[in-house]
Write an enzyme that holds these catalytic residues in place. Structure first.
Site, PDB file in Angstrom:
ATOM      1  N   THR A  88      -9.116   2.276 -12.845  1.00  0.00           N
ATOM      2  CA  THR A  88      -8.191   2.135 -11.716  1.00  0.00           C
ATOM      3  C   THR A  88      -8.172   3.330 -10.759  1.00  0.00           C
ATOM      4  O   THR A  88      -8.238   3.151  -9.544  1.00  0.00           O
ATOM      5  CB  THR A  88      -6.772   1.869 -12.260  1.00  0.00           C
ATOM      6  OG1 THR A  88      -6.783   0.575 -12.863  1.00  0.00           O
ATOM      7  CG2 THR A  88      -5.730   1.891 -11.167  1.00  0.00           C
ATOM      8  N   LYS A 170       1.752   0.795  -9.916  1.00  0.00           N
ATOM      9  CA  LYS A 170       1.181   1.992 -10.538  1.00  0.00           C
ATOM     10  C   LYS A 170       1.185   3.154  -9.553  1.00  0.00           C
ATOM     11  O   LYS A 170       0.755   2.984  -8.406  1.00  0.00           O
ATOM     12  CB  LYS A 170      -0.276   1.738 -10.929  1.00  0.00           C
ATOM     13  CG  LYS A 170      -0.484   0.754 -12.063  1.00  0.00           C
ATOM     14  CD  LYS A 170      -1.971   0.680 -12.403  1.00  0.00           C
ATOM     15  CE  LYS A 170      -2.227  -0.331 -13.509  1.00  0.00           C
ATOM     16  NZ  LYS A 170      -3.663  -0.492 -13.789  1.00  0.00           N
TER      17      LYS A 170
END
Ligand code: ZN
Length: 555
Positions: A88, A170
């Site tokens: 990510t 996130k």
């Protein structure tokens, strides 16, 4: 020599003293900004979205979400990540900086810092404080990313008049895309708070629209029952709801619909449970809409940038796997959220006034235990056995039990002090280890830092490794395991490799300045940022290595 060093410091000092002070954030209408530019760029990253989620679930999508972008925009059908590791942090940095970990320096989500001799987090920053929460979830900034994003270049180009806002559940999905000059990045803090937070890197207190959103009980409203959007019997594109390859939630025996989130909340870290459901994406959409209103994005001729990362798709994939009913439902519902978001943009910014791209930060592997049941080579790496064998080798060969400082992200960091004190040569030690490890089960390739730094791989998996290898930050030995072999639990999907299941992701462009069409020609993630820069007529991100995809830009 000393004189030269003194001179260098003197020059650096003068440069830093002359550094421009921040210009006013006020918008100046007498700018010569290009009136034909989009008023707003919306970058959408769907965390862990494989390319085949566009095609597999196509019959379940409506005409206003993914399909609207495909039918009216441009579909790059053969779009890939061109580096390893596909995680990510590196993914978001690469989309927005137009380059790979080799240059932007985000070599993992976490990595071993050779200087401070400890693990660091890609967005962690202990020099800043939390805003919007009392705990340390806000100690975050983009300071470890070494290069600029296209949002940064837009800020420079517009003399800070074009805004940049980053949003994601996130922290790293909000912070890295928005870049160093962002007006704000906001991320979701679950636990018992369920609110959107930021850090003092951006501001000292939350704007009113954010506090209002946080007190509006928006997160609470999604603590409801998660059942399938359509009748589950119509979900023929995914496996049976009950199977051996899914994790599920604590407090519920079976990983099967429906899920009562209010009931499961306490066993699953409070509001964090929302992250692992499609409602996390709905909440992100709600917040993105409020951001556009609250910050008046896209309301004048100076281009603003909004980066939105949908994280729930990744949590659901990790928990339930690529072929689960839960993943299918999550994408059906994300399609509805996208439709709602595009409709909002049509009315708020105006149809034809904004440009959107949609991609992912990495794909995901089918659950290896499921692949095994289908007779496809795959499996799990037994790290314990490998570790013992490797430690024995080092003891016998180098008479030392202290040669390894750290093993992380399939890289080995050697103890250089120890190597020096033993009178060994670092390159010899690296090469010996390469020759040892290549004999281990399920290790397919091994390379030394020396090879990475001195060869120039242009094709194959070696070139992906090199694009992900940062000489300053990466380890001494780099390992690749067999295809579909992972270090992970026996349920759920993960990612990180350079294989097609992790590299092949959607790339859609839609809206102002974008032509209609599709291509099977290969495109790579670093092409996105220079393409958006070219569309805007601004400088490319400073270390961008991608190509402009001229084919998607309206002539
Ligand atoms: Zn993930």
């Amino acid at each position: 020599m000393k004189a030269i060093i003194n001179l260098l410091f003197a020059v650096l000092f003068v440069i830093s003293c002359n550094a421009q002070t921040k210009t006013s954030e006020e918008k100046n209408t007498s700018t010569n900004a290009n009136k034909s530019n989009p008023k707003l760029i919306v970058g959408i990253v769907v965390d862990q979205m494989r390319y085949d989620y566009l095609t597999r679930f196509e019959s379940k999508y409506g005409n206003g979400g993914f399909k609207r972008m495909i039918n009216d925009g441009f579909n790059c059908k053969n779009n890939h990540f061109n580096y390893i590791p596909t995680y990510t942090g590196p993914g978001h940095a690469s989309v927005y900086t137009g380059t790979t970990p080799k240059n932007h320096g985000i070599i993992g989500n976490n990595w071993y810092d050779k200087e401070i001799k400890d693990m660091v987090y890609c967005a962690g920053d202990d020099n800043v404080s939390s805003v919007g929460t009392k705990d340390d979830a806000g100690h975050m900034s983009p300071h470890r990313m070494k290069t600029t994003t296209f949002g940064d270049e837009n800020r420079l180009f517009t003399q800070n008049q074009g805004k940049t806002i980053g949003i994601s559940l996130k922290d790293r999905g909000a912070i890295l895309p928005a870049g160093h000059t962002a007006n704000a990045a906001y991320w979701f803090h679950g636990r018992d708070e369920g609110s959107w937070i930021t850090s003092t890197f951006y501001m000292n207190e939350l704007p009113k629209w954010v506090s209002d959103f946080n007190t509006s009980q928006s997160a609470e409203s999604y603590l409801k029952v998660w059942d399938t959007y359509y009748d589950i019997s119509t979900y023929t594109e995914s496996g049976s709801d009950e199977n051996a390859f899914e994790g599920g939630f604590k407090g519920k025996d079976k990983a099967t619909f429906p899920y009562d989130l209010a009931m499961l909340k306490n066993d699953n870290r409070g509001f964090d449970i929302l992250k692992a459901t499609p409602y996390g994406n709905s909440l992100t959409t709600d917040f993105a809409i409020e951001a556009i209103k609250g910050e008046q994005l896209g309301q004048d001729d100076i281009t603003d940038v909004l980066t939105v990362s949908y994280s729930s798709t990744d949590y659901v994939g990790h928990n339930f796997g690529v072929s689960s009913k839960e993943i299918e439902d999550t994408y059906i519902r994300l399609d509805k959220d996208l439709e709602r978001f595009l409709k909002f943009l049509d009315t708020q910014v105006g149809e034809g006034n904004y440009t959107v791209f949609l991609t992912a930060d990495h794909g995901a592997v089918e659950v290896p235990s499921y692949l095994q049941s289908m007779k496809i080579p795959s499996g799990y790496l037994d790290n314990k056995e490998t570790k013992t064998r490797f430690a024995n080798y080092l003891n016998t060969k180098f008479k030392s039990s202290n040669l390894i400082e750290n093993v992380s992200n399939n890289q080995i960091f050697l103890n250089r002090k120890q190597i020096d004190s033993l009178g060994l040569n670092i390159n010899d030690v690296q090469e010996a280890i390469v020759n040892e490890l290549i004999g281990y089960k399920h290790i397919e390739k091994v390379f030394s830092a020396q090879t990475m730094a001195t060869s120039n791989f242009t094709t194959g998996i070696e070139s992906l490794l090199q694009n992900g290898y940062n000489q300053k930050r990466s380890g001494d030995i780099i390992l690749l395991s067999d295809p579909a072999y992972i270090s992970y639990g026996k349920t759920g999907s993960t990612h990180g490799s350079g294989l097609n299941y992790d590299t092949h992701v959607p790339l859609l462009f839609f809206g102002k300045g974008i032509t209609h069409g599709e291509t099977y020609d290969k495109t790579v993630i670093p092409d996105i940022a220079p393409t958006i820069s070219a569309l805007l007529g601004i400088s490319f991100p400073n270390a961008s290595t991608g190509e402009v995809l001229g084919i998607v830009i309206e002539k």
